[in-house]
Design a protein around this motif. Structure first.
Motif, PDB file in Angstrom:
ATOM      1  N   VAL A   1       9.255  10.722 -28.441  1.00  0.00           N
ATOM      2  CA  VAL A   1       9.245  10.187 -27.073  1.00  0.00           C
ATOM      3  C   VAL A   1       7.991  10.652 -26.334  1.00  0.00           C
ATOM      4  CG1 VAL A   1      10.394  10.306 -24.818  1.00  0.00           C
ATOM      5  CG2 VAL A   1      11.739   9.905 -26.885  1.00  0.00           C
ATOM      6  N   LYS A   2       7.666  11.912 -26.550  1.00  0.00           N
ATOM      7  CA  LYS A   2       6.506  12.438 -25.826  1.00  0.00           C
ATOM      8  C   LYS A   2       5.214  11.783 -26.309  1.00  0.00           C
ATOM      9  CE  LYS A   2       4.361  16.688 -24.303  1.00  0.00           C
ATOM     10  NZ  LYS A   2       4.432  18.151 -24.346  1.00  0.00           N
TER      11      LYS A   2
ATOM     12  N   ALA B   1       7.160   1.781 -27.817  1.00  0.00           N
ATOM     13  CA  ALA B   1       7.916   2.758 -27.041  1.00  0.00           C
ATOM     14  C   ALA B   1       9.339   2.905 -27.550  1.00  0.00           C
ATOM     15  CB  ALA B   1       7.926   2.363 -25.570  1.00  0.00           C
TER      16      ALA B   1
ATOM     17  N   VAL C   1       3.767   5.626 -15.521  1.00  0.00           N
ATOM     18  CA  VAL C   1       3.605   4.642 -16.592  1.00  0.00           C
ATOM     19  C   VAL C   1       4.883   4.515 -17.409  1.00  0.00           C
ATOM     20  CG1 VAL C   1       2.326   4.029 -18.693  1.00  0.00           C
ATOM     21  CG2 VAL C   1       1.114   4.998 -16.723  1.00  0.00           C
ATOM     22  N   TYR C   2       5.480   5.629 -17.746  1.00  0.00           N
ATOM     23  CA  TYR C   2       6.640   5.599 -18.653  1.00  0.00           C
ATOM     24  C   TYR C   2       7.588   6.713 -18.277  1.00  0.00           C
ATOM     25  CZ  TYR C   2       9.191   6.402 -23.101  1.00  0.00           C
ATOM     26  OH  TYR C   2      10.145   6.589 -24.053  1.00  0.00           O
ATOM     27  N   VAL C   3       8.860   6.425 -18.283  1.00  0.00           N
ATOM     28  CA  VAL C   3       9.843   7.491 -18.100  1.00  0.00           C
ATOM     29  C   VAL C   3      11.035   7.255 -19.027  1.00  0.00           C
ATOM     30  CG1 VAL C   3      10.755   6.352 -16.025  1.00  0.00           C
ATOM     31  CG2 VAL C   3      11.375   8.708 -16.477  1.00  0.00           C
ATOM     32  N   ASN C   4      11.361   8.264 -19.800  1.00  0.00           N
ATOM     33  CA  ASN C   4      12.521   8.219 -20.696  1.00  0.00           C
ATOM     34  C   ASN C   4      13.581   9.175 -20.160  1.00  0.00           C
ATOM     35  OD1 ASN C   4      14.267   9.322 -22.893  1.00  0.00           O
ATOM     36  ND2 ASN C   4      13.222   7.759 -24.083  1.00  0.00           N
ATOM     37  N   PHE C   5      14.742   8.605 -19.847  1.00  0.00           N
ATOM     38  CA  PHE C   5      15.823   9.428 -19.284  1.00  0.00           C
ATOM     39  C   PHE C   5      17.100   9.265 -20.105  1.00  0.00           C
ATOM     40  CE2 PHE C   5      14.413   5.878 -16.570  1.00  0.00           C
ATOM     41  CZ  PHE C   5      15.344   4.922 -16.942  1.00  0.00           C
TER      42      PHE C   5
ATOM     43  N   ILE D   1      11.418  12.836 -20.047  1.00  0.00           N
ATOM     44  CA  ILE D   1       9.981  12.861 -20.345  1.00  0.00           C
ATOM     45  C   ILE D   1       9.324  11.658 -19.676  1.00  0.00           C
ATOM     46  CG2 ILE D   1       8.248  12.720 -22.181  1.00  0.00           C
ATOM     47  CD1 ILE D   1      10.333  14.039 -24.037  1.00  0.00           C
TER      48      ILE D   1
ATOM     49  N   THR E   1      21.114   9.383 -18.922  1.00  0.00           N
ATOM     50  CA  THR E   1      22.016   8.236 -18.786  1.00  0.00           C
ATOM     51  C   THR E   1      23.027   8.147 -19.923  1.00  0.00           C
ATOM     52  OG1 THR E   1      20.329   6.816 -19.776  1.00  0.00           O
ATOM     53  CG2 THR E   1      20.463   6.855 -17.385  1.00  0.00           C
TER      54      THR E   1
ATOM     55  N   THR F   1       4.908   8.898 -27.493  1.00  0.00           N
ATOM     56  CA  THR F   1       4.929   7.548 -26.918  1.00  0.00           C
ATOM     57  C   THR F   1       4.444   7.586 -25.483  1.00  0.00           C
ATOM     58  OG1 THR F   1       6.792   6.916 -28.300  1.00  0.00           O
ATOM     59  CG2 THR F   1       6.424   5.607 -26.319  1.00  0.00           C
ATOM     60  N   ALA F   2       4.972   8.554 -24.733  1.00  0.00           N
ATOM     61  CA  ALA F   2       4.611   8.683 -23.319  1.00  0.00           C
ATOM     62  C   ALA F   2       3.108   8.867 -23.164  1.00  0.00           C
ATOM     63  CB  ALA F   2       5.367   9.865 -22.698  1.00  0.00           C
ATOM     64  N   VAL F   3       2.547   9.726 -23.991  1.00  0.00           N
ATOM     65  CA  VAL F   3       1.111  10.005 -23.898  1.00  0.00           C
ATOM     66  C   VAL F   3       0.305   8.771 -24.274  1.00  0.00           C
ATOM     67  CG1 VAL F   3      -0.788  11.396 -24.824  1.00  0.00           C
ATOM     68  CG2 VAL F   3       1.437  12.462 -24.369  1.00  0.00           C
TER      69      VAL F   3
ATOM     70  N   LEU G   1       1.097   5.652 -24.092  1.00  0.00           N
ATOM     71  CA  LEU G   1       1.173   4.601 -23.074  1.00  0.00           C
ATOM     72  C   LEU G   1       0.306   4.932 -21.865  1.00  0.00           C
ATOM     73  CD1 LEU G   1       4.999   3.895 -23.287  1.00  0.00           C
ATOM     74  CD2 LEU G   1       3.185   2.245 -23.761  1.00  0.00           C
ATOM     75  N   ALA G   2       0.392   6.171 -21.412  1.00  0.00           N
ATOM     76  CA  ALA G   2      -0.399   6.549 -20.232  1.00  0.00           C
ATOM     77  C   ALA G   2      -1.882   6.555 -20.556  1.00  0.00           C
ATOM     78  CB  ALA G   2       0.045   7.914 -19.717  1.00  0.00           C
TER      79      ALA G   2
ATOM     80  N   SER H   1       5.351   9.944 -18.329  1.00  0.00           N
ATOM     81  CA  SER H   1       3.893  10.038 -18.347  1.00  0.00           C
ATOM     82  C   SER H   1       3.330   9.316 -17.137  1.00  0.00           C
ATOM     83  CB  SER H   1       3.317   9.464 -19.640  1.00  0.00           C
ATOM     84  OG  SER H   1       3.697   8.121 -19.815  1.00  0.00           O
TER      85      SER H   1
ATOM     86  N   VAL I   1      17.721   3.455 -20.758  1.00  0.00           N
ATOM     87  CA  VAL I   1      17.265   4.782 -21.189  1.00  0.00           C
ATOM     88  C   VAL I   1      15.782   5.039 -20.937  1.00  0.00           C
ATOM     89  CG1 VAL I   1      19.070   5.106 -22.910  1.00  0.00           C
ATOM     90  CG2 VAL I   1      16.911   4.022 -23.586  1.00  0.00           C
ATOM     91  N   SER I   2      15.012   3.980 -20.739  1.00  0.00           N
ATOM     92  CA  SER I   2      13.619   4.214 -20.382  1.00  0.00           C
ATOM     93  C   SER I   2      13.055   3.014 -19.633  1.00  0.00           C
ATOM     94  CB  SER I   2      12.752   4.507 -21.615  1.00  0.00           C
ATOM     95  OG  SER I   2      12.349   3.311 -22.253  1.00  0.00           O
ATOM     96  N   VAL I   3      12.011   3.290 -18.884  1.00  0.00           N
ATOM     97  CA  VAL I   3      11.308   2.241 -18.147  1.00  0.00           C
ATOM     98  C   VAL I   3       9.814   2.450 -18.364  1.00  0.00           C
ATOM     99  CG1 VAL I   3      10.766   1.346 -15.875  1.00  0.00           C
ATOM    100  CG2 VAL I   3      13.102   2.020 -16.384  1.00  0.00           C
ATOM    101  N   THR I   4       9.110   1.368 -18.699  1.00  0.00           N
ATOM    102  CA  THR I   4       7.663   1.447 -18.912  1.00  0.00           C
ATOM    103  C   THR I   4       6.979   0.405 -18.035  1.00  0.00           C
ATOM    104  OG1 THR I   4       8.138   1.874 -21.244  1.00  0.00           O
ATOM    105  CG2 THR I   4       5.853   1.392 -20.672  1.00  0.00           C
ATOM    106  N   GLY I   5       5.880   0.753 -17.428  1.00  0.00           N
ATOM    107  CA  GLY I   5       5.093  -0.240 -16.714  1.00  0.00           C
ATOM    108  C   GLY I   5       4.714  -1.356 -17.672  1.00  0.00           C
TER     109      GLY I   5
ATOM    110  N   GLU J   1      14.249  -0.455 -21.371  1.00  0.00           N
ATOM    111  CA  GLU J   1      14.860  -0.202 -22.678  1.00  0.00           C
ATOM    112  C   GLU J   1      16.310   0.238 -22.473  1.00  0.00           C
ATOM    113  OE1 GLU J   1      13.333   3.159 -24.767  1.00  0.00           O
ATOM    114  OE2 GLU J   1      14.431   2.721 -26.603  1.00  0.00           O
TER     115      GLU J   1
ATOM    116  N   ARG K   1      13.113  13.672 -32.033  1.00  0.00           N
ATOM    117  CA  ARG K   1      13.166  12.580 -31.051  1.00  0.00           C
ATOM    118  C   ARG K   1      12.270  12.920 -29.851  1.00  0.00           C
ATOM    119  NH1 ARG K   1      13.343   7.466 -29.774  1.00  0.00           N
ATOM    120  NH2 ARG K   1      14.254   7.076 -27.738  1.00  0.00           N
TER     121      ARG K   1
END
Lengths: 84, 847
Positions: free
Chosen positions: B9-10, B39, A74-78, A8, A82, B12-14, B16-17, A10, B70-74, B63, B5
């Motif tokens: 996560v979604k 996040a 802006v954000y990516v959860n993988f 997911i 992983t 959170t994604a929204v 943040l953007a 954004s 498992v995740s990367v945020t600007g 993160e 979950r």
């Protein structure tokens, strides 16, 4: 959908103001893409796809849409990818 | 992912953007403490990082969970990127987790297997380190002109610092150079010649404040996406903002341009000189600024081209750096031939377009920001073209002012922080110091606690990058160590450097490659050392706007992969065994503060080690930390604190800081606008100007690092490219980077699906040329230059749109290897190769 692998992310897509609604409409039709908000020339979208690669592939197509100037991640959860 | 979950996560994604999109980009800072922190929702451990890829230096929050990212945020608190990343952010995890990640040391027993994917066997660290150190020590003892280290603008700061210290103080060798020679060297020599300090005066915030953008030889949309995003944001926010794209071909960056000025390759100096001439002839330059801040010069001319090995030592090669002062009138007279008509004739740009651009610079009611990258730097007159841009800006009083300046963009994440600021070049020492200056050597000896005169042994610069690889190909190098680069893809004229035809040089040399994945370079390695990557250890980058930022360790490296710094310490320990400096064990003297040689381990955590090295490095810019250094600084008027760096922890707390960083009432405050008078709290260079500069000068600026406080406007004539299209080689061939694949693709091409976005390197051609040659999209063609040949697929729908007579291809694909074709001619001043103007023939491959 339960336990299906998903990445997911954004993004903020920037478009020419005159074309922002048309861009948003085009984005909304793309598989895995959801438009959440249009704020001036910025469009808030999420991508849900099976992998990072697939997410990137979808996002790479955004720039080809007429009127799109920029695509910011802006954000990516993988975690599904992983942690496997 | 479970539905609950996934839902979290979604959302959170929204959130943040949405926050990132709200209001201006600067508004993203409101995310601090809510967005990024939310996040993770307490599930993973978050660390502060910086993107691994280009020179923008975007902040990311990483993160990690169960030992994996498992995740990367600007990172909204990073002042360079303010919460945004480009789509390369998707690779930040993929780059770590490619299936073929190197996790054990590899040794090649049979040199005949070089150049193939085979022939490497697994080894223990001890065997690999003993072998590498033994070869290095043997070479060092026999003839130290035959050893070399090729580093990178991607080598984190403290690692670059220790490598430079080992090479320069430990081995007393200057045969160390970074791949930044391929991208930034012309900018560096331009800075040094004009300002006597290697740094941009402006910052990224200039993009948010300017009224007119002029991009020169820059494809920011592909190569600096976050900064291009700020450019388009500025344009969208104010319809009066203009963008002139001065380029040899239409690129994605041209999309935002109000006018695309397409010039004939190599004629940019003629255009720049015509603008400068126009400003003077029409009395539209800034008299006060010129009177207060500028001195005029001219230099050696008719300098030919550095294509042959003997160029550097030729009479003209030895004279290229010479300059002499001239009067303003003499300068004006030198420019006089550069009429709009003459520039138009050379460049193919209509007279009225050059005049329009000149008027942009003349109009003082609007701020103008020049931005440039490799079209200017990778140029047979790259240093001269850097001069010419500054000439225009200095003449019209547009430099070092918010939104009004000239800004050289950087290509790699720490080309500034490591290659330039630490000084991993063959002619440099840390912090802008150079080996040939005795005061600089004394200062370095003081910081490194070396006996007086110890560094006199390295007063002569070593091999620059092209020279290094030319020597390798000729059999002049016995030992090469490379790290954070992929020279077998990125070097120009690979036909020569990969030993096609004569494999002797590359086969006979012992080559050690530290890497994270198999690359074409590892196929030529005798030993491959598996490296920890990015957030698998702590490090720091210095980006294009003088911002130093730390990335914290988030996860462990896979298998037996190790931190480059550990490899360096272990090899240095072995090579320096039994050696002494000042009566002390040499290794302990140089590195003992943070490394325990007997235990083969660092003295402390990654954080403590980085902080310990940083504190020593920081002494270069804080002479008061070392009484001997302070005395030399005062006596020789080095002004070392002009580039003051802060204590290590400050960079973590602040998510990066732009230097000079000044301590004010217990707080460390960054500088955004260098040499510009104003309050430090507002980002201006208050304390630098108070210490060394002058108030109340034109424009409110003071160039206190420049000789006589006056930057040099140097007349540089137009001289032709190294080669021009002919019947035999009728096309200009330009190479570069595209968004998806970072440099040679060794990290970004790991995930198979990613190749679908940009599966192969295509040759972008003009439809008229295709028609003439009888080729269409998808056809295979052979591209041939005087240097070599490669086969590639044609496209007329590619990301760049070259004019007739010009073609473009990206350099990321090792299967295409366009650098087999590219000339290794370099700018005689900067020694940076011209990747943009090789002349080629194109023929269809039938069948």
């Amino acid at each position: 959908m339960e336990n299906e692998k998903v990445v997911i992310s954004s993004l903020v897509v920037e478009a020419r103001l005159a074309e922002v609604e048309a861009v948003a409409a085009t984005l909304a039709q793309m598989e895995g893409v959801e438009v959440h908000e249009v704020n001036g020339y910025k469009i808030v979208v999420t991508i849900e796809a099976s992998s990072t690669g697939a997410s990137h592939e979808i996002s790479s197509r955004f720039i080809q849409i007429p009127g799109v100037l920029n695509v910011n991640l802006v954000y990516v959860n993988f975690e599904d990818e992983t942690l496997g | 992912m479970e539905l609950t979950r996934r839902s979290f996560v979604k959302s959170t994604a929204v959130a943040l953007a949405s926050a990132a999109a709200a209001g201006t980009l600067a508004g993203c800072s409101s995310l601090a403490g809510t967005g990024a922190d939310a996040a993770a929702s307490g599930e993973g451990v978050k660390t502060v990082g910086v993107c691994r890829f280009c020179g923008c230096g975007c902040g990311v929050i990483v993160e990690a969970k169960d030992g994996k990212v498992v995740s990367v945020t600007g990172d909204p608190e990073n002042g360079s990127s303010r919460g945004l990343n480009c789509v390369k952010g998707y690779y930040l995890a993929g780059a770590l987790y490619g299936e073929d990640r190197l996790t054990v040391p590899l040794i090649r027993d049979d040199k005949a297997t070089k150049g193939t994917p085979d022939g490497l066997r697994e080894a223990t660290w001890d065997e690999a380190l003993d072998l590498v150190a033994g070869k290095l020590r043997d070479t060092w003892k026999a003839d130290k002109s035959r050893l070399a280290f090729w580093g990178s603008g991607q080598q984190p700061i403290v690692e670059g610092y220790c490598t430079a210290k080992f090479w320069k103080a430990g081995l007393l060798s200057n045969n160390i150079d970074p791949n930044a020679r391929l991208c930034m060297a012309s900018a560096v020599v331009g800075f040094m010649n004009v300002f006597q300090t290697d740094e941009p005066a402006g910052c990224y915030a200039d993009i948010d404040e300017t009224d007119v953008f002029v991009t020169w030889g820059a494809n920011m949309a592909e190569a600096h996406p976050m900064l291009y995003s700020r450019l388009t944001a500025r344009k969208l926010a104010d319809s009066a903002v203009r963008h002139y794209d001065v380029t040899t071909m239409t690129t994605r960056t041209s999309a935002s341009a109000d006018k695309v000025i397409t010039f004939r390759p190599g004629s940019d100096i003629a255009i720049a000189n015509a603008i400068a001439n126009y400003l003077i002839v029409h009395d539209k330059y800034d008299h006060d600024f010129v009177a207060d801040h500028v001195q005029f010069k001219q230099g050696t001319e008719n300098i030919g081209n550095a294509t042959d090995d003997g160029y550097d030592k030729s009479d003209i090669g030895q004279a290229v750096d010479n300059v002499e002062p001239i009067t303003f009138e003499a300068f004006a007279a030198r420019l006089a031939p550069y009429t709009l008509e003459y520039a138009s004739e050379l460049s193919g740009v209509p007279v009225e377009d050059i005049q329009e651009l000149a008027e942009v610079f003349a109009d003082k009611s609007r701020r103008v920001l020049s931005l440039w990258t490799m079209g200017v730097n990778q140029h047979n007159r790259g240093t001269w073209m850097n001069h010419c841009i500054y000439n225009i800006h200095l003449l019209c009083g547009r430099y070092a002012l918010p939104g009004d300046g000239a800004f050289s963009l950087t290509g790699q994440p720490t080309a500034c922080g490591t290659a330039r600021e630490v000084g991993t070049f063959s002619h440099r020492l840390p912090a802008d110091l150079v080996v040939k200056n005795p005061d600089h050597r004394r200062y370095t000896e003081a910081v490194w606690d070396l006996p007086n005169g110890y560094l006199d042994a390295i007063e002569t610069p070593g091999y620059h990058t092209v020279k290094m690889f030319r020597e390798l190909s000729k059999g002049g190098i016995d030992f090469l160590w490379s790290a954070h680069n992929n020279w077998a893809v990125s070097m120009p004229n690979l036909t020569r450097f990969l030993g096609r035809g004569d494999l002797k040089g590359i086969n006979d040399a012992f080559i050690c490659v530290a890497e994270v994945y198999p690359t074409l370079s590892t196929q030529y390695a005798d030993v491959v050392l598996p490296a920890a990557m990015w957030v698998e250890r702590e490090g720091a980058f210095g980006n294009g706007e003088r911002r130093t930022a730390v990335f914290e360790k988030a996860v462990d490296a896979p298998g037996d992969a190790k931190w480059d710094l550990w490899m360096l310490m272990e090899i240095a320990k072995r090579v320096l065994a039994g050696e002494q400096i000042g009566g002390e064990d040499a290794f302990d003297h140089l590195f003992g503060a943070w490394y325990d040689a007997d235990a083969a381990a660092f003295k402390g955590s990654d954080r403590e080690v980085c902080a310990s090295i940083w504190e020593e490095y920081r002494t270069f810019s804080n002479p008061d930390l070392n009484p001997d250094a302070a005395a030399i600084n005062t006596e020789a008027k080095l002004k070392m604190e002009a580039k003051q760096l802060a204590p290590y922890e400050e960079y973590i707390h602040n998510h990066g800081l732009t230097w000079p960083v000044r301590e004010v009432n217990g707080q460390w405050l960054p500088t955004l606008w260098r040499f510009c008078d104003g309050k430090q709290e507002d980002g201006f260079d208050q304390y630098g100007i108070e210490a060394y500069g002058e108030h109340d000068k034109a424009g409110g600026v003071s160039f206190y690092k420049s000789a006589d406080k006056k930057p040099s406007v140097v007349f540089r004539p137009w001289e032709p490219p190294a080669e021009e299209p002919s019947d035999e080689y009728p096309f200009w061939f330009c190479t570069g980077r595209l968004l998806e694949h970072w440099h040679t693709g060794s990290m970004t091409r790991r995930v198979p699906e990613l190749d679908r976005a940009l599966p192969e390197a295509l040759l972008d051609m003009n439809p008229a040329d295709c028609e003439r040659l009888g080729v269409t999209d998808g056809d295979r063609v052979r591209v041939t230059s005087r240097f070599g040949t490669c086969d590639i697929t044609v496209s007329t729908a590619g990301r760049t749109r070259p004019p007739a007579g010009m073609v473009f291809a990206p350099f990321f694909a090792e299967e295409t290897l366009v650098n087999l074709v590219v000339q290794d001619t370099y700018c005689p001043l900067s020694k940076e190769p011209d990747f943009k103007k090789t002349c080629v023939s194109i023929e269809k491959i039938e069948g």
